[in-house]
Design a protein around this motif. Structure first.
Motif, PDB file in Angstrom:
ATOM      1  N   ASN A 167     -11.099 -22.295  -0.704  1.00  0.00           N
ATOM      2  CA  ASN A 167      -9.795 -22.942  -0.775  1.00  0.00           C
ATOM      3  C   ASN A 167      -8.683 -21.996  -1.235  1.00  0.00           C
ATOM      4  O   ASN A 167      -7.518 -22.394  -1.285  1.00  0.00           O
ATOM      5  N   SER A 168      -9.047 -20.767  -1.587  1.00  0.00           N
ATOM      6  CA  SER A 168      -8.062 -19.821  -2.117  1.00  0.00           C
ATOM      7  C   SER A 168      -7.379 -19.062  -0.997  1.00  0.00           C
ATOM      8  O   SER A 168      -8.032 -18.576  -0.049  1.00  0.00           O
ATOM      9  N   ARG A 169      -6.060 -18.953  -1.119  1.00  0.00           N
ATOM     10  CA  ARG A 169      -5.254 -18.162  -0.195  1.00  0.00           C
ATOM     11  C   ARG A 169      -4.287 -17.313  -1.034  1.00  0.00           C
ATOM     12  O   ARG A 169      -3.494 -17.857  -1.806  1.00  0.00           O
ATOM     13  N   VAL A 170      -4.346 -16.011  -0.868  1.00  0.00           N
ATOM     14  CA  VAL A 170      -3.476 -15.110  -1.632  1.00  0.00           C
ATOM     15  C   VAL A 170      -2.718 -14.214  -0.666  1.00  0.00           C
ATOM     16  O   VAL A 170      -3.332 -13.424   0.073  1.00  0.00           O
ATOM     17  N   PRO A 171      -1.380 -14.289  -0.617  1.00  0.00           N
ATOM     18  CA  PRO A 171      -0.601 -13.362   0.214  1.00  0.00           C
ATOM     19  C   PRO A 171      -0.734 -11.933  -0.316  1.00  0.00           C
ATOM     20  O   PRO A 171      -0.516 -11.674  -1.503  1.00  0.00           O
ATOM     21  N   VAL A 172      -1.117 -11.024   0.573  1.00  0.00           N
ATOM     22  CA  VAL A 172      -1.359  -9.635   0.156  1.00  0.00           C
ATOM     23  C   VAL A 172      -0.659  -8.689   1.113  1.00  0.00           C
ATOM     24  O   VAL A 172      -0.173  -9.084   2.184  1.00  0.00           O
ATOM     25  N   ILE A 173      -0.641  -7.417   0.706  1.00  0.00           N
ATOM     26  CA  ILE A 173      -0.074  -6.365   1.538  1.00  0.00           C
ATOM     27  C   ILE A 173      -0.857  -5.082   1.276  1.00  0.00           C
ATOM     28  O   ILE A 173      -1.317  -4.825   0.150  1.00  0.00           O
ATOM     29  N   SER A 174      -1.070  -4.301   2.318  1.00  0.00           N
ATOM     30  CA  SER A 174      -1.806  -3.049   2.167  1.00  0.00           C
ATOM     31  C   SER A 174      -0.978  -2.056   1.361  1.00  0.00           C
ATOM     32  O   SER A 174       0.214  -1.857   1.630  1.00  0.00           O
ATOM     33  N   SER A 175      -1.603  -1.454   0.378  1.00  0.00           N
ATOM     34  CA  SER A 175      -0.870  -0.495  -0.463  1.00  0.00           C
ATOM     35  C   SER A 175      -0.557   0.798   0.280  1.00  0.00           C
ATOM     36  O   SER A 175       0.329   1.549  -0.118  1.00  0.00           O
ATOM     37  N   GLU A 176      -1.274   1.083   1.380  1.00  0.00           N
ATOM     38  CA  GLU A 176      -1.052   2.314   2.142  1.00  0.00           C
ATOM     39  C   GLU A 176      -0.097   2.080   3.309  1.00  0.00           C
ATOM     40  O   GLU A 176       0.976   2.664   3.382  1.00  0.00           O
TER      41      GLU A 176
END
Length: 275
Positions: A167-176
């Motif tokens: 049920n978890s959704r976390v907006p992320v972005i690649s650090s590279e």
């Protein structure tokens, strides 16, 4: 009678001159006395030695038992000391973590795992609740990365939904490559699914995804997961990416709660001064 008297007188005279009978009597008496007394003396010495040895062994046994108990106490104390030392190092790392700007931190202990009906949710229980002004959706982290968010509130305890829960959704972005995506939980024994990564995105194994700051729950830049596999599909617009969480929540004992300062200030009671 006369014959006996004559024999006695003769022996007496002979002994008076030679002292043979006196010496014979002395030797015989001494030997007889010695042979009678020697076994008794030997037996007495053996009994005395045995008794002293018995008491010595009893004393040694009691001393050994006391030393064994003392050693057990010292071992237990040493184990406690080692645990305290490990705890102190963990807390030092937590206290050394500087929250992002406009955020404060609260320390909490994990006191339970896998809560909810049928224990189907990937959650942990912490020892902070509404009495400490905790609010829903506060980020829960360690210095290594994101653990989850506050899911349910109690007066003194709260439930944390882990990022590994489906049920978890976390907006992320690649650090590279700065590719945006969504980290989706797939269960406790499975890696995170990094969804919506375009086919042409330059993503590779080992890249780290951090929180993007979108959705307003997690501050930007917190480590979330490290890429372990990247597959490009011929039938999909997106790559199939899997990543392992930076934090193994089941191995944690203490966590940090991040709280926006505006929420903390709003939750603090206002004290009116007397005119």
């Amino acid at each position: 009678m006369l014959l006996i008297f004559v024999i006695y007188l003769s022996l007496y005279t002979w002994n008076w001159k030679t002292h043979f009978l006196d010496r014979l009597t002395a030797y015989t008496g001494l030997e007889l006395t010695g042979w009678i007394l020697a076994p008794g003396k030997w037996l007495h010495s053996r009994l005395t030695a045995f008794w002293e040895h018995y008491f010595y062994l009893v004393g040694v046994r009691e001393e050994n038992e006391a030393l064994r108990k003392k050693l057990d106490r010292l071992r237990l104390l040493l184990a406690f000391s080692r645990e305290r030392e490990k705890e102190a190092k963990r807390l030092e790392k937590l206290l050394g973590f500087k929250p992002p700007p406009e955020w404060d931190r609260k320390g909490a202990r994990i006191i339970g795992h896998k809560l909810g009906p049928g224990a189907v949710l990937e959650t942990v229980l912490i020892d902070l609740g509404e009495h400490e002004s905790v609010q829903l959706d506060w980020p829960v982290i360690t210095p290594q990365g994101v653990v989850g968010r506050i899911f349910k509130l109690g007066l003194n305890f709260s439930s944390v939904l882990l990022i590994t829960d489906p049920n978890s959704r976390v907006p992320v972005i690649s650090s590279e490559s700065r590719v945006p995506a969504i980290a989706i939980g797939q269960g406790p024994t499975k890696p995170l699914s990094i969804a919506y990564v375009p086919q042409n995105a330059p993503l590779k194994q080992g890249d780290v995804f951090v929180t993007s700051g979108l959705a307003g729950i997690f501050p930007k830049g917190l480590p979330v997961a490290r890429v372990i596999s990247v597959l490009r599909s011929d039938v999909s617009l997106f790559q199939v990416v899997e990543a392992e969480p930076m934090v193994q929540a089941r191995a944690q004992e203490e966590v940090l709660l991040l709280c926006p300062r505006t929420q903390v200030q709003a939750s603090e009671p206002v004290h009116k001064s007397n005119p």
